[in-house]
Scaffold this active site. Structure first.
Site, mmCIF file in Angstrom:
data_model
loop_
_atom_site.group_PDB
_atom_site.id
_atom_site.type_symbol
_atom_site.label_atom_id
_atom_site.label_comp_id
_atom_site.label_asym_id
_atom_site.label_seq_id
_atom_site.Cartn_x
_atom_site.Cartn_y
_atom_site.Cartn_z
ATOM 1 N N GLU A 177 45.635 39.940 43.481
ATOM 2 C CA GLU A 177 44.481 39.602 44.569
ATOM 3 C C GLU A 177 44.670 40.235 45.939
ATOM 4 O O GLU A 177 43.678 40.534 46.508
ATOM 5 C CB GLU A 177 44.471 37.892 44.952
ATOM 6 C CG GLU A 177 44.203 37.165 43.900
ATOM 7 C CD GLU A 177 45.222 36.627 42.583
ATOM 8 O OE1 GLU A 177 46.316 37.331 42.666
ATOM 9 O OE2 GLU A 177 44.887 35.763 41.849
ATOM 10 N N GLU A 199 47.157 32.949 36.547
ATOM 11 C CA GLU A 199 47.484 31.441 36.860
ATOM 12 C C GLU A 199 46.918 30.469 35.896
ATOM 13 O O GLU A 199 47.678 29.326 35.745
ATOM 14 C CB GLU A 199 46.725 31.412 38.237
ATOM 15 C CG GLU A 199 46.908 32.030 39.441
ATOM 16 C CD GLU A 199 45.896 32.028 40.584
ATOM 17 O OE1 GLU A 199 45.047 32.695 40.372
ATOM 18 O OE2 GLU A 199 46.307 31.504 41.885
ATOM 19 N N ALA A 249 39.485 35.673 37.949
ATOM 20 C CA ALA A 249 38.443 34.881 38.218
ATOM 21 C C ALA A 249 37.120 35.967 38.374
ATOM 22 O O ALA A 249 37.570 37.226 38.397
ATOM 23 C CB ALA A 249 38.543 34.429 39.505
ATOM 24 N N GLY A 271 43.464 35.065 38.285
ATOM 25 C CA GLY A 271 43.182 33.625 37.873
ATOM 26 C C GLY A 271 43.753 33.559 36.380
ATOM 27 O O GLY A 271 43.810 32.541 36.003
HETATM 28 C C1 HXC Z 1 34.356 40.283 36.815
HETATM 29 C C2 HXC Z 1 35.437 41.881 35.478
HETATM 30 C C3 HXC Z 1 36.761 41.371 35.725
HETATM 31 C C4 HXC Z 1 36.648 40.325 36.728
HETATM 32 C C5 HXC Z 1 36.884 42.870 34.475
HETATM 33 N N1 HXC Z 1 35.764 42.957 34.335
HETATM 34 N N2 HXC Z 1 37.497 41.925 35.216
HETATM 35 N N3 HXC Z 1 34.308 41.237 35.839
HETATM 36 N N4 HXC Z 1 35.583 39.711 37.275
HETATM 37 N N5 HXC Z 1 37.867 39.862 37.062
HETATM 38 C C6 HXC Z 1 34.455 43.553 33.835
HETATM 39 C C7 HXC Z 1 34.371 44.947 34.559
HETATM 40 O O1 HXC Z 1 33.851 44.933 35.680
HETATM 41 C C8 HXC Z 1 33.749 45.677 33.322
HETATM 42 O O2 HXC Z 1 32.371 45.212 33.461
HETATM 43 C C9 HXC Z 1 34.233 44.880 32.139
HETATM 44 O O3 HXC Z 1 34.722 43.748 32.524
HETATM 45 C C10 HXC Z 1 35.135 45.852 31.496
HETATM 46 O O4 HXC Z 1 36.174 46.162 32.629
HETATM 47 P P1 HXC Z 1 36.478 47.792 32.960
HETATM 48 O O5 HXC Z 1 37.230 47.680 34.278
HETATM 49 O O6 HXC Z 1 35.590 48.642 32.381
HETATM 50 O O7 HXC Z 1 37.850 47.924 31.730
HETATM 51 P P2 HXC Z 1 38.968 48.878 31.716
HETATM 52 O O8 HXC Z 1 38.898 50.152 32.387
HETATM 53 O O9 HXC Z 1 39.739 48.722 30.759
HETATM 54 O O10 HXC Z 1 40.131 47.961 32.821
HETATM 55 C C11 HXC Z 1 40.657 46.910 32.735
HETATM 56 C C12 HXC Z 1 41.049 46.004 33.950
HETATM 57 C C13 HXC Z 1 39.903 46.151 34.967
HETATM 58 C C14 HXC Z 1 42.419 46.824 34.549
HETATM 59 C C15 HXC Z 1 41.574 44.808 33.693
HETATM 60 O O11 HXC Z 1 38.954 45.561 34.469
HETATM 61 C C16 HXC Z 1 40.329 45.373 36.352
HETATM 62 O O12 HXC Z 1 41.148 45.654 37.093
HETATM 63 N N6 HXC Z 1 39.787 44.107 36.297
HETATM 64 C C17 HXC Z 1 40.140 43.398 37.616
HETATM 65 C C18 HXC Z 1 41.506 42.545 37.574
HETATM 66 C C19 HXC Z 1 41.533 41.753 38.742
HETATM 67 O O13 HXC Z 1 41.797 42.329 40.014
HETATM 68 N N7 HXC Z 1 41.754 40.457 38.739
HETATM 69 C C20 HXC Z 1 41.902 39.492 39.778
HETATM 70 C C21 HXC Z 1 40.643 38.999 39.914
HETATM 71 S S1 HXC Z 1 40.657 37.946 41.579
HETATM 72 P P3 HXC Z 1 30.862 46.284 33.391
HETATM 73 O O14 HXC Z 1 29.544 45.393 33.382
HETATM 74 O O15 HXC Z 1 31.228 47.376 34.233
HETATM 75 O O16 HXC Z 1 31.174 46.852 31.947
HETATM 76 C C22 HXC Z 1 41.328 36.451 40.985
HETATM 77 C C23 HXC Z 1 41.327 35.378 42.096
HETATM 78 C C24 HXC Z 1 41.777 34.295 41.585
HETATM 79 O O17 HXC Z 1 41.435 36.376 39.866
HETATM 80 C C25 HXC Z 1 41.911 33.234 42.668
HETATM 81 C C26 HXC Z 1 41.342 31.846 42.122
HETATM 82 C C27 HXC Z 1 41.314 31.658 40.697
#
Ligand code: HXC
Length: 262
Positions: A135, A115, A68, A112
């Site tokens: 999460e 999911e 998400a 998400g």
């Molecule tokens: C918003 C996101 C994002 C996310 C990545 N980006 N994941 N933005 N929400 N979930 C954005 C980053 O901010 C970044 O933007 C760009 O995408 C590229 O990501 P990087 O981090 O620079 O890439 P990398 O170093 O290759 O790392 C990849 C990654 C990392 C390991 C996937 O991005 C990451 O850890 N993302 C979050 C993963 C996460 O925690 N997902 C769960 C979310 S909670 P900029 O502008 O800086 O370039 C969830 C809750 C669900 O999903 C509940 C209900 C649905």
């Protein structure tokens, strides 16, 4: 099927197969409300398109979906999330779309994104795909069914371990644990495999396919006895279809069936 969305592409790469591609590369396909709204609209359009009989849902080679949208969620309050039914429309995928959906997962399928894949009917992935429910590391928990669907897929102990640690698991592990039906060596093989299976499903009787999906999904909701009763009711109902007559006659005649999809 046409492309009228900002973050979603829809095409028909094989006859009767709809392909839905999440395309928000700058955010690794993070699932903002707009992405989900477009995804729902695209899937509904394929559900309503009579020529489409199966669907493949994918992202890019680098990311199926990284979760998400964390930046959108960060400032949310309880009352806003609660009053806006935040995340609830995600369930449309499972509860509104009756055609089979294969998730083709390459790269990140986190939170998400994991999911979303779990909502599909079949998961295919690459061996290197990166799944997790991270999460807990953000101070929250899965909110789109992960705690329920992952637990049904891998059992309580492993689901607890994954959800309490936020640990990643690979596509190879996903296949071994039965989360994914198949893990492929490369992205190209993944897409080819997903489209091929979708094509095969699309060649079967539409009415039988919809019934098969319906009864397998019921197994996730009902106890065994009620589930078996439910299956038998639907099985009986299919004797009212033309395709059952066509399929069984074709077998007796040693021919291939020509479905009328009724
Ligand atoms: C918003 C996101 C994002 C996310 C990545 N980006 N994941 N933005 N929400 N979930 C954005 C980053 O901010 C970044 O933007 C760009 O995408 C590229 O990501 P990087 O981090 O620079 O890439 P990398 O170093 O290759 O790392 C990849 C990654 C990392 C390991 C996937 O991005 C990451 O850890 N993302 C979050 C993963 C996460 O925690 N997902 C769960 C979310 S909670 P900029 O502008 O800086 O370039 C969830 C809750 C669900 O999903 C509940 C209900 C649905």
């Amino acid at each position: 099927a046409e492309n009228k969305y900002e973050f979603i592409q829809v095409s028909e790469p094989r006859q009767a197969v709809g392909l839905v591609t999440i395309n928000r590369p700058k955010a690794l396909n993070a699932l903002s409300t707009q992405v989900i709204n477009e995804l729902n609209a695209a899937l509904l359009s394929l559900q309503q398109a009579p020529e489409i009989r199966s669907i493949v849902l994918t992202g890019s080679e680098r990311a199926f979906a990284a979760g998400a949208d964390i930046k959108e969620m960060a400032p949310l309050t309880f009352s806003k999330a609660y009053l806006d039914f935040f995340i609830e429309s995600w369930s449309n995928l499972t509860f509104t779309i009756k055609k089979p959906i294969i998730a083709a997962v390459s790269g990140h399928a986190l939170g998400g994104g994991c999911e979303l894949a779990l909502m599909a009917d079949i998961i295919y992935c690459t061996k290197k795909a990166n799944f997790a429910q991270p999460e807990i590391t953000l101070g929250t928990i899965p909110g789109a069914g992960g705690s329920q669907r992952l637990t049904r897929a891998v059992g309580k102990s492993k689901a607890m371990e994954l959800i309490l640690t936020g640990n990643n698991f690979s596509g190879e592990e996903a296949e071994r644990w039965g989360v994914a039906a198949k893990a492929f060596d490369s992205y190209d093989e993944l897409m080819e495999g997903a489209l091929k299976t979708a094509e095969k499903i699309a060649k079967h009787s539409k009415v039988a396919v919809q019934a098969a999906k319906e009864v397998v999904n019921k197994s996730q909701e009902l106890g065994l006895r009620d589930g078996v009763d439910y299956e038998r009711r639907v099985f009986h109902a299919l004797f009212g279809s033309q395709d059952q007559k066509i399929g069984m006659k074709a077998f007796a005649d040693k021919k291939s069936p020509e479905w009328v999809h009724e």
